[in-house]
Design a protein around this motif. Sequence first.
Motif, PDB file in Angstrom:
ATOM      1  N   PHE A 282      -6.641   0.602  -3.328  1.00 13.42           N
ATOM      2  CA  PHE A 282      -6.451   1.417  -2.158  1.00 13.42           C
ATOM      3  C   PHE A 282      -6.065   0.501  -1.016  1.00 13.42           C
ATOM      4  O   PHE A 282      -6.608   0.363  -0.027  1.00 13.42           O
ATOM      5  CB  PHE A 282      -7.685   2.267  -1.838  1.00 13.42           C
TER       6      PHE A 282
ATOM      7  N   LYS B  41     -11.435   2.780   5.373  1.00 15.45           N
ATOM      8  CA  LYS B  41     -10.042   2.342   5.544  1.00 15.45           C
ATOM      9  C   LYS B  41      -9.140   3.553   5.658  1.00 15.45           C
ATOM     10  O   LYS B  41      -9.373   4.575   5.006  1.00 15.45           O
ATOM     11  CB  LYS B  41      -9.583   1.528   4.322  1.00 15.45           C
ATOM     12  N   VAL B  42      -8.085   3.414   6.461  1.00 10.09           N
ATOM     13  CA  VAL B  42      -7.057   4.437   6.554  1.00 10.09           C
ATOM     14  C   VAL B  42      -5.746   3.812   6.111  1.00 10.09           C
ATOM     15  O   VAL B  42      -5.386   2.732   6.577  1.00 10.09           O
ATOM     16  CB  VAL B  42      -6.904   4.981   7.994  1.00 10.09           C
ATOM     17  N   ARG B  43      -5.079   4.478   5.198  1.00  5.39           N
ATOM     18  CA  ARG B  43      -3.780   3.985   4.752  1.00  5.39           C
ATOM     19  C   ARG B  43      -2.748   5.083   4.866  1.00  5.39           C
ATOM     20  O   ARG B  43      -3.059   6.273   4.739  1.00  5.39           O
ATOM     21  CB  ARG B  43      -3.847   3.517   3.297  1.00  5.39           C
ATOM     22  N   VAL B  58      -4.443   8.698   4.523  1.00  5.22           N
ATOM     23  CA  VAL B  58      -5.667   8.916   3.756  1.00  5.22           C
ATOM     24  C   VAL B  58      -6.766   8.027   4.318  1.00  5.22           C
ATOM     25  O   VAL B  58      -6.601   6.812   4.399  1.00  5.22           O
ATOM     26  CB  VAL B  58      -5.444   8.583   2.260  1.00  5.22           C
TER      27      VAL B  58
END
Lengths: 282, 183
Positions: A282, B41-43, B58
């Motif tokens: 991720f 976390k943001v992706r 996300v």
Amino acid sequence: MKEWPLILFTLATQLACGLALAATVFETRARPTDAVLMRPLAMAIFPVIACGLLLSMAHLGRPLMAWRALLNLGQSRLSLEVVLTALFALLALAYSGFWWMGRTEGRLVLGAATSVAGLAAVVAGAVLYTVPTQPAWNSGWVPASFLGTAVLLGGLAPAVLISWRGNTGLLRVFLSATVAGSLLLLIAALWMMTNLSRRTYDPYTATRLAGVLQWLTSRNSWWLGCYLALVSVLPAAVAVRLWPQERVEITPFAGAMLAAVVLGTAMGRAVMYWLGTRYEPF
Amino acid sequence: MAAARAQIGFFVDATRCINCKTCEIACKDFHDAAVGRRIRKVRSFEGGEFPAVFAYNVSMSCNHCAEPACVQGCPAGAYSKRFEDGIVVHDPEKCIGCRYCTWLCPYGAPQYDAREGRVRKCNLCLGEAEPVCVAACPMRAIEVGPLAEIAARPGATIALRDLPSPALTRPSIRYRVRKEAHS
């Protein structure tokens, strides 16, 4: 290479396992008067695995808590690997002690047990990596690489570090193991490339595999080439060179060749860790 | 692993998320995460071909999976899954810093803290009224609640094309995303 403790630990385990197998085979095939030839290598089994275990603790964030790694034996593959490696080390302590003291009674059985424990430790170490969440590792090439390293080093070390005067039949057994180990490592490398190139309907896995394959082949193909030269071509060349000899003496050049092969195995192990840790999930 | 009595899960509305990273910062600040470590976390993901291009964000921390690989894999028994609400708890006192969980987790939830020599992970802010990421999000894109209720919401999905297969660990999270993001 932040995983250097694990590189050295896994190589030490495989080297010690290879030496245990070699010493056991030596004892079954050699003349009793020739046993002294194997003594230094057999005595080295325990120090090698002990150094490996100590080095592995450098991988931990809290090395003094390392004993806690035994607590999830029923579920964790890592706990199982720790137990099997510790068992191998204990048997290796006794086996190396037998060689050091010149004690022969029961030594063959102890050698067989040590070899089996060493193989179990090597296999347990390999299956740690074959987990579904690591697509680059989740393949048979990792166990093949681990076993190939043990067989290669276990065959090559006695072949070049023992003075062979007669009894070349036994030398050829070790040279055959050297070739078998180098072939297994070549197969493992090809298997690895096949795994990284495989088609999958899972877009996430496909992206990860494509990324590490591109990284490996576009900028680091020279590293892979050096690895294959050192662990496949060089040992095979040594085997071809020594095969017809009736008398082989230990030379500094032979030691340097062994060191080069060990360096090659370390290069391959570094590639393995890079493939799995190159990208964060991720 | 035995199912939790009433599994708690996250719901992330990716159609609202603007990638401001307030949730990341709130979590990092509240839990004093080390430099370089992001417990949440943001992706952003992009795709499509012009003119049909798309992007979505996300936000993810630990998904408190039904079959957590970390619980099974940790050699020191530092992880446990609570029966009453299914929260996967990491006990830093038991952690030896082997980092095996960082290889096992498909979502990168465990984050190694080199200062302490052990791993940190989202514990759903146990002891607080609600997780800080939920409280901090200006777009109200993150919610926490019973997974059964969250999974029943229209448009809730778990299978996103840019995320690991949910079959691996059965994460307790659902997303609302654009249709292009579905796997």
